[in-house]
Design a protein around this motif. Structure first.
Motif, PDB file in Angstrom:
ATOM      1  N   UNK A   5       7.307  -8.269   3.401  1.00 46.12           N
ATOM      2  CA  UNK A   5       8.140  -8.554   2.237  1.00 46.12           C
ATOM      3  C   UNK A   5       7.302  -9.130   1.103  1.00 46.12           C
ATOM      4  N   UNK A   6       6.304  -9.965   1.453  1.00 44.84           N
ATOM      5  CA  UNK A   6       5.434 -10.544   0.444  1.00 44.84           C
ATOM      6  C   UNK A   6       4.557  -9.473  -0.202  1.00 44.84           C
ATOM      7  N   UNK A   7       4.272  -8.411   0.529  1.00 44.18           N
ATOM      8  CA  UNK A   7       3.372  -7.367   0.035  1.00 44.18           C
ATOM      9  C   UNK A   7       4.081  -6.024   0.063  1.00 44.18           C
ATOM     10  N   UNK A   8       5.235  -5.969  -0.596  1.00 48.39           N
ATOM     11  CA  UNK A   8       6.025  -4.739  -0.587  1.00 48.39           C
ATOM     12  C   UNK A   8       5.278  -3.545  -1.176  1.00 48.39           C
ATOM     13  N   UNK A   9       4.522  -3.684  -2.294  1.00 38.74           N
ATOM     14  CA  UNK A   9       3.786  -2.517  -2.811  1.00 38.74           C
ATOM     15  C   UNK A   9       2.777  -1.981  -1.802  1.00 38.74           C
ATOM     16  N   UNK A  10       2.031  -2.887  -1.143  1.00 38.41           N
ATOM     17  CA  UNK A  10       1.050  -2.453  -0.153  1.00 38.41           C
ATOM     18  C   UNK A  10       1.694  -1.767   1.030  1.00 38.41           C
ATOM     19  N   UNK A  11       2.821  -2.303   1.489  1.00 37.65           N
ATOM     20  CA  UNK A  11       3.520  -1.688   2.620  1.00 37.65           C
ATOM     21  C   UNK A  11       4.036  -0.297   2.257  1.00 37.65           C
ATOM     22  N   UNK A  12       4.524  -0.157   1.014  1.00 35.97           N
ATOM     23  CA  UNK A  12       5.032   1.145   0.581  1.00 35.97           C
ATOM     24  C   UNK A  12       3.892   2.162   0.476  1.00 35.97           C
ATOM     25  N   UNK A  52     -11.335  -2.326  -2.612  1.00 37.13           N
ATOM     26  CA  UNK A  52     -10.230  -2.828  -3.431  1.00 37.13           C
ATOM     27  C   UNK A  52      -8.909  -2.226  -2.969  1.00 37.13           C
ATOM     28  N   UNK A  53      -8.909  -0.917  -2.639  1.00 36.81           N
ATOM     29  CA  UNK A  53      -7.658  -0.312  -2.168  1.00 36.81           C
ATOM     30  C   UNK A  53      -7.215  -0.947  -0.848  1.00 36.81           C
ATOM     31  N   UNK A  54      -8.145  -1.218   0.041  1.00 36.76           N
ATOM     32  CA  UNK A  54      -7.809  -1.888   1.299  1.00 36.76           C
ATOM     33  C   UNK A  54      -7.175  -3.243   1.033  1.00 36.76           C
ATOM     34  N   UNK A  55      -7.752  -3.991   0.118  1.00 40.78           N
ATOM     35  CA  UNK A  55      -7.177  -5.291  -0.246  1.00 40.78           C
ATOM     36  C   UNK A  55      -5.767  -5.125  -0.820  1.00 40.78           C
ATOM     37  N   UNK A  56      -5.560  -4.069  -1.602  1.00 42.84           N
ATOM     38  CA  UNK A  56      -4.236  -3.834  -2.193  1.00 42.84           C
ATOM     39  C   UNK A  56      -3.188  -3.633  -1.101  1.00 42.84           C
ATOM     40  N   UNK A  57      -3.504  -2.803  -0.111  1.00 44.60           N
ATOM     41  CA  UNK A  57      -2.552  -2.597   0.993  1.00 44.60           C
ATOM     42  C   UNK A  57      -2.334  -3.883   1.777  1.00 44.60           C
ATOM     43  N   UNK A  83       7.235   7.068  -7.580  1.00 43.45           N
ATOM     44  CA  UNK A  83       6.395   6.345  -8.540  1.00 43.45           C
ATOM     45  C   UNK A  83       7.185   5.219  -9.186  1.00 43.45           C
ATOM     46  N   UNK A  84       8.437   5.494  -9.577  1.00 40.32           N
ATOM     47  CA  UNK A  84       9.274   4.451 -10.158  1.00 40.32           C
ATOM     48  C   UNK A  84       9.451   3.299  -9.170  1.00 40.32           C
ATOM     49  N   UNK A  85       9.692   3.639  -7.896  1.00 38.33           N
ATOM     50  CA  UNK A  85       9.895   2.612  -6.868  1.00 38.33           C
ATOM     51  C   UNK A  85       8.640   1.760  -6.701  1.00 38.33           C
ATOM     52  N   UNK A  86       7.476   2.400  -6.708  1.00 39.38           N
ATOM     53  CA  UNK A  86       6.227   1.668  -6.571  1.00 39.38           C
ATOM     54  C   UNK A  86       6.045   0.672  -7.714  1.00 39.38           C
ATOM     55  N   UNK A  87       6.336   1.097  -8.934  1.00 40.42           N
ATOM     56  CA  UNK A  87       6.193   0.204 -10.086  1.00 40.42           C
ATOM     57  C   UNK A  87       7.202  -0.942 -10.029  1.00 40.42           C
ATOM     58  N   UNK A  88       8.404  -0.653  -9.567  1.00 42.35           N
ATOM     59  CA  UNK A  88       9.409  -1.716  -9.440  1.00 42.35           C
ATOM     60  C   UNK A  88       8.953  -2.750  -8.422  1.00 42.35           C
TER      61      UNK A  88
END
Length: 277
Positions: A5-12, A52-57, A83-88
Protein backbone atom coordinates in the motif's frame (compact mmCIF):
# COMPACT_ATOMS: atom_id res chain seq x y z
CA UNK A 1 -1.04 -0.72 6.08
CA UNK A 2 1.10 -3.11 4.06
CA UNK A 3 4.35 -2.25 2.28
CA UNK A 4 2.46 -2.73 -1.00
CA UNK A 5 0.00 0.00 0.00
CA UNK A 6 2.91 2.34 0.76
CA UNK A 7 4.41 1.59 -2.66
CA UNK A 8 1.34 1.29 -4.85
CA UNK A 9 3.08 2.57 -8.05
CA UNK A 10 5.89 0.02 -7.65
CA UNK A 11 3.46 -2.81 -6.98
CA UNK A 12 1.42 -1.87 -10.05
CA UNK A 13 4.52 -1.70 -12.27
CA UNK A 14 5.66 -5.08 -11.01
CA UNK A 15 2.26 -6.62 -11.75
CA UNK A 16 2.33 -5.16 -15.27
CA UNK A 17 5.89 -6.35 -15.84
CA UNK A 18 5.24 -9.94 -14.72
CA UNK A 19 2.30 -10.48 -17.07
CA UNK A 20 4.16 -9.44 -20.24
CA UNK A 21 5.62 -11.84 -22.80
CA UNK A 22 9.37 -11.18 -23.26
CA UNK A 23 9.32 -12.58 -26.80
CA UNK A 24 6.82 -9.91 -27.92
CA UNK A 25 9.38 -7.29 -26.88
CA UNK A 26 12.21 -8.97 -28.77
CA UNK A 27 13.91 -10.52 -25.72
CA UNK A 28 15.22 -14.08 -25.74
CA UNK A 29 13.05 -16.13 -23.42
CA UNK A 30 15.34 -19.06 -22.53
CA UNK A 31 15.19 -20.33 -18.98
CA UNK A 32 13.67 -17.78 -16.61
CA UNK A 33 12.98 -18.14 -12.93
CA UNK A 34 9.94 -15.87 -13.06
CA UNK A 35 7.39 -15.00 -15.75
CA UNK A 36 7.27 -11.70 -17.57
CA UNK A 37 9.96 -9.13 -18.21
CA UNK A 38 13.01 -8.72 -16.03
CA UNK A 39 13.58 -5.40 -14.29
CA UNK A 40 16.66 -4.69 -16.36
CA UNK A 41 14.62 -5.28 -19.53
CA UNK A 42 12.03 -2.70 -18.46
CA UNK A 43 14.88 -0.30 -17.69
CA UNK A 44 16.29 -0.90 -21.17
CA UNK A 45 12.91 -0.24 -22.79
CA UNK A 46 12.51 2.99 -20.81
CA UNK A 47 16.15 4.10 -21.22
CA UNK A 48 16.72 4.41 -17.48
CA UNK A 49 19.12 2.87 -14.97
CA UNK A 50 18.31 -0.75 -13.98
CA UNK A 51 19.24 0.09 -10.39
CA UNK A 52 16.92 3.08 -10.32
CA UNK A 53 14.04 1.05 -11.78
CA UNK A 54 14.60 -1.65 -9.15
CA UNK A 55 14.46 1.00 -6.44
CA UNK A 56 11.23 2.35 -7.96
CA UNK A 57 9.52 -1.05 -7.72
CA UNK A 58 10.83 -1.40 -4.17
CA UNK A 59 9.67 2.05 -3.10
CA UNK A 60 13.16 3.50 -2.71
CA UNK A 61 15.01 6.33 -4.43
CA UNK A 62 12.32 9.01 -4.32
CA UNK A 63 9.44 9.84 -6.61
CA UNK A 64 9.97 9.55 -10.38
CA UNK A 65 9.53 12.51 -12.69
CA UNK A 66 6.55 12.59 -15.03
CA UNK A 67 8.88 12.25 -18.01
CA UNK A 68 10.46 9.08 -16.61
CA UNK A 69 7.09 7.62 -15.69
CA UNK A 70 5.88 8.31 -19.22
CA UNK A 71 8.92 6.47 -20.63
CA UNK A 72 8.24 3.48 -18.37
CA UNK A 73 4.56 3.46 -19.37
CA UNK A 74 5.55 3.52 -23.06
CA UNK A 75 8.17 0.81 -22.54
CA UNK A 76 5.62 -1.46 -20.85
CA UNK A 77 3.06 -0.63 -23.58
CA UNK A 78 0.47 0.40 -21.01
CA UNK A 79 -2.98 1.21 -22.30
CA UNK A 80 -4.34 4.72 -21.75
CA UNK A 81 -6.40 3.64 -18.69
CA UNK A 82 -3.37 1.81 -17.25
CA UNK A 83 -1.19 4.88 -17.77
CA UNK A 84 -3.80 7.09 -16.10
CA UNK A 85 -3.96 4.66 -13.16
CA UNK A 86 -0.18 4.67 -12.80
CA UNK A 87 -0.07 8.47 -12.67
CA UNK A 88 -2.90 8.57 -10.14
CA UNK A 89 -1.00 6.14 -7.92
CA UNK A 90 2.22 8.13 -8.25
CA UNK A 91 0.98 11.72 -8.22
CA UNK A 92 -2.68 11.63 -7.19
CA UNK A 93 -3.99 12.76 -10.58
CA UNK A 94 -4.02 11.57 -14.21
CA UNK A 95 -1.29 12.72 -16.60
CA UNK A 96 -1.65 16.22 -17.94
CA UNK A 97 -2.46 16.20 -21.64
CA UNK A 98 -2.07 19.85 -22.60
CA UNK A 99 -0.39 19.30 -25.94
CA UNK A 100 1.25 22.24 -27.60
CA UNK A 101 4.05 22.30 -30.09
CA UNK A 102 5.27 24.61 -32.84
CA UNK A 103 2.77 25.26 -35.63
CA UNK A 104 5.09 23.80 -38.22
CA UNK A 105 6.13 20.36 -39.41
CA UNK A 106 9.57 19.04 -40.19
CA UNK A 107 10.77 19.01 -43.82
CA UNK A 108 10.78 15.21 -43.63
CA UNK A 109 7.10 15.10 -42.67
CA UNK A 110 6.25 17.56 -45.43
CA UNK A 111 8.01 15.25 -47.90
CA UNK A 112 5.78 12.41 -46.68
CA UNK A 113 2.74 14.49 -47.60
CA UNK A 114 4.20 15.50 -50.96
CA UNK A 115 4.95 11.86 -51.86
CA UNK A 116 1.20 11.15 -51.93
CA UNK A 117 0.62 12.72 -55.31
CA UNK A 118 -2.96 11.56 -55.97
CA UNK A 119 -4.15 11.52 -52.34
CA UNK A 120 -4.96 14.76 -50.53
CA UNK A 121 -3.21 14.79 -47.16
CA UNK A 122 -3.08 17.35 -44.36
CA UNK A 123 -1.63 17.80 -40.86
CA UNK A 124 -3.99 19.39 -38.34
CA UNK A 125 -3.68 20.47 -34.71
CA UNK A 126 -5.94 19.67 -31.75
CA UNK A 127 -7.92 22.83 -32.57
CA UNK A 128 -8.20 21.66 -36.19
CA UNK A 129 -5.87 24.27 -37.64
CA UNK A 130 -4.30 22.94 -40.85
CA UNK A 131 -0.56 23.57 -40.66
CA UNK A 132 0.67 21.42 -43.57
CA UNK A 133 -0.83 20.00 -46.74
CA UNK A 134 0.13 18.60 -50.13
CA UNK A 135 -0.72 19.76 -53.63
CA UNK A 136 -3.59 17.31 -53.97
CA UNK A 137 -5.18 18.69 -50.77
CA UNK A 138 -4.92 22.23 -52.13
CA UNK A 139 -6.64 21.17 -55.35
CA UNK A 140 -9.34 18.90 -53.91
CA UNK A 141 -10.07 20.18 -50.39
CA UNK A 142 -9.01 23.81 -49.88
CA UNK A 143 -6.14 25.93 -51.16
CA UNK A 144 -4.85 26.59 -47.66
CA UNK A 145 -1.88 28.51 -48.99
CA UNK A 146 -4.23 31.16 -50.39
CA UNK A 147 -5.82 31.73 -46.97
CA UNK A 148 -4.50 33.83 -44.07
CA UNK A 149 -3.10 31.63 -41.32
CA UNK A 150 -6.04 32.21 -38.94
CA UNK A 151 -8.52 31.03 -41.58
CA UNK A 152 -6.78 27.67 -42.15
CA UNK A 153 -9.11 26.00 -39.68
CA UNK A 154 -11.40 23.14 -40.66
CA UNK A 155 -14.10 24.11 -38.16
CA UNK A 156 -14.17 27.76 -39.27
CA UNK A 157 -14.35 26.68 -42.92
CA UNK A 158 -17.02 24.07 -42.19
CA UNK A 159 -19.36 26.52 -40.45
CA UNK A 160 -18.60 29.88 -42.07
CA UNK A 161 -17.32 29.34 -45.60
CA UNK A 162 -20.00 28.87 -48.25
CA UNK A 163 -17.66 27.11 -50.69
CA UNK A 164 -16.46 24.60 -48.11
CA UNK A 165 -20.07 23.91 -47.25
CA UNK A 166 -21.31 23.61 -50.82
CA UNK A 167 -18.82 20.92 -51.89
CA UNK A 168 -19.86 18.58 -49.06
CA UNK A 169 -22.39 16.10 -50.43
CA UNK A 170 -23.69 15.38 -46.92
CA UNK A 171 -22.89 18.55 -44.98
CA UNK A 172 -25.10 17.89 -41.95
CA UNK A 173 -23.63 14.44 -41.38
CA UNK A 174 -20.06 15.62 -41.92
CA UNK A 175 -20.53 18.62 -39.62
CA UNK A 176 -21.84 16.40 -36.84
CA UNK A 177 -18.91 13.99 -37.14
CA UNK A 178 -16.39 16.85 -37.18
CA UNK A 179 -17.82 18.49 -34.05
CA UNK A 180 -17.99 15.18 -32.20
CA UNK A 181 -14.39 14.41 -33.13
CA UNK A 182 -13.30 17.92 -32.11
CA UNK A 183 -14.91 17.37 -28.69
CA UNK A 184 -12.92 14.14 -28.33
CA UNK A 185 -9.71 16.01 -29.23
CA UNK A 186 -10.46 18.70 -26.65
CA UNK A 187 -11.08 16.05 -23.98
CA UNK A 188 -7.83 14.29 -24.87
CA UNK A 189 -5.73 17.44 -24.92
CA UNK A 190 -7.43 19.33 -22.12
CA UNK A 191 -9.45 22.53 -22.29
CA UNK A 192 -7.31 25.61 -22.89
CA UNK A 193 -7.84 29.30 -23.54
CA UNK A 194 -7.36 28.63 -27.23
CA UNK A 195 -10.06 25.94 -27.39
CA UNK A 196 -12.42 28.01 -25.21
CA UNK A 197 -12.04 31.00 -27.53
CA UNK A 198 -12.63 28.84 -30.61
CA UNK A 199 -15.73 27.21 -29.13
CA UNK A 200 -17.14 30.60 -28.13
CA UNK A 201 -16.38 32.09 -31.55
CA UNK A 202 -17.98 29.23 -33.45
CA UNK A 203 -21.02 29.13 -31.15
CA UNK A 204 -21.67 32.85 -31.71
CA UNK A 205 -21.05 32.66 -35.46
CA UNK A 206 -22.99 29.47 -36.19
CA UNK A 207 -26.23 28.34 -34.52
CA UNK A 208 -25.62 24.95 -36.12
CA UNK A 209 -22.27 24.55 -34.39
CA UNK A 210 -23.78 25.75 -31.09
CA UNK A 211 -26.56 23.15 -31.36
CA UNK A 212 -24.12 20.35 -32.16
CA UNK A 213 -21.79 21.38 -29.33
CA UNK A 214 -24.66 21.39 -26.82
CA UNK A 215 -25.43 17.77 -27.68
CA UNK A 216 -22.23 16.68 -25.93
CA UNK A 217 -21.69 13.80 -28.35
CA UNK A 218 -18.19 12.37 -28.68
CA UNK A 219 -16.89 10.25 -31.54
CA UNK A 220 -13.66 9.18 -33.11
CA UNK A 221 -12.59 10.27 -36.56
CA UNK A 222 -10.19 7.48 -37.44
CA UNK A 223 -11.55 6.56 -40.84
CA UNK A 224 -14.51 6.94 -43.14
CA UNK A 225 -15.59 8.06 -46.58
CA UNK A 226 -16.20 11.58 -47.87
CA UNK A 227 -18.29 12.46 -50.92
CA UNK A 228 -17.65 15.81 -52.60
CA UNK A 229 -19.46 17.84 -55.27
CA UNK A 230 -16.32 19.52 -56.52
CA UNK A 231 -16.67 22.53 -58.89
CA UNK A 232 -13.80 21.32 -61.11
CA UNK A 233 -13.70 17.58 -60.45
CA UNK A 234 -17.46 16.97 -60.25
CA UNK A 235 -18.52 14.10 -57.94
CA UNK A 236 -15.65 12.30 -56.24
CA UNK A 237 -15.37 9.90 -53.32
CA UNK A 238 -12.48 9.81 -50.86
CA UNK A 239 -11.62 7.29 -48.16
CA UNK A 240 -9.93 9.01 -45.24
CA UNK A 241 -7.67 7.59 -42.56
CA UNK A 242 -6.33 9.46 -39.52
CA UNK A 243 -2.95 8.99 -37.82
CA UNK A 244 -1.35 10.57 -34.75
CA UNK A 245 2.09 11.97 -35.59
CA UNK A 246 4.69 10.11 -33.53
CA UNK A 247 6.31 12.39 -30.99
CA UNK A 248 3.70 15.11 -31.61
CA UNK A 249 0.42 14.01 -29.98
CA UNK A 250 -0.96 17.47 -30.74
CA UNK A 251 -0.83 16.73 -34.48
CA UNK A 252 -2.91 14.44 -36.66
CA UNK A 253 -2.31 13.41 -40.25
CA UNK A 254 -5.38 12.87 -42.41
CA UNK A 255 -4.98 11.07 -45.72
CA UNK A 256 -7.81 11.05 -48.29
CA UNK A 257 -7.35 8.24 -50.82
CA UNK A 258 -9.55 8.18 -53.93
CA UNK A 259 -12.25 5.62 -53.19
CA UNK A 260 -12.65 4.47 -56.79
CA UNK A 261 -10.91 4.57 -60.14
CA UNK A 262 -13.03 7.39 -61.50
CA UNK A 263 -12.22 9.66 -58.55
CA UNK A 264 -8.53 8.91 -58.88
CA UNK A 265 -8.58 9.58 -62.61
CA UNK A 266 -10.31 12.92 -62.17
CA UNK A 267 -7.85 14.06 -59.48
CA UNK A 268 -4.84 12.89 -61.47
CA UNK A 269 -6.07 14.50 -64.69
CA UNK A 270 -6.68 17.85 -62.98
CA UNK A 271 -3.24 17.84 -61.35
CA UNK A 272 -1.59 16.91 -64.66
CA UNK A 273 -3.31 19.71 -66.55
CA UNK A 274 -2.65 22.33 -63.87
CA UNK A 275 1.11 22.36 -63.25
CA UNK A 276 2.32 23.43 -59.85
CA UNK A 277 3.16 27.09 -59.56
Amino acid sequence: MSDEDHNAPGAFLKACRLRLDPASFGFVTGRRRTPGLRREEVAQLASISPTWYTWLEQGRGGAPSKEVLNRIASGLRLTAPERDHLFILAFGHPPENHFRGPDTVTPRLQRVLDAMTDSPAIIKTVTWDVIAWNRAAAAVLTDYGALPREQRNILRLMFSDSRARSIQAEWESVASVVVNAFRADVARAGRSRETERLIEELSLASPEFAALWRRNDVAGHAEGIKHLHHPQLEDIALEFSTFIVDGRPDLTMMVFNPADGQSQQRIRQWLNTHPAA
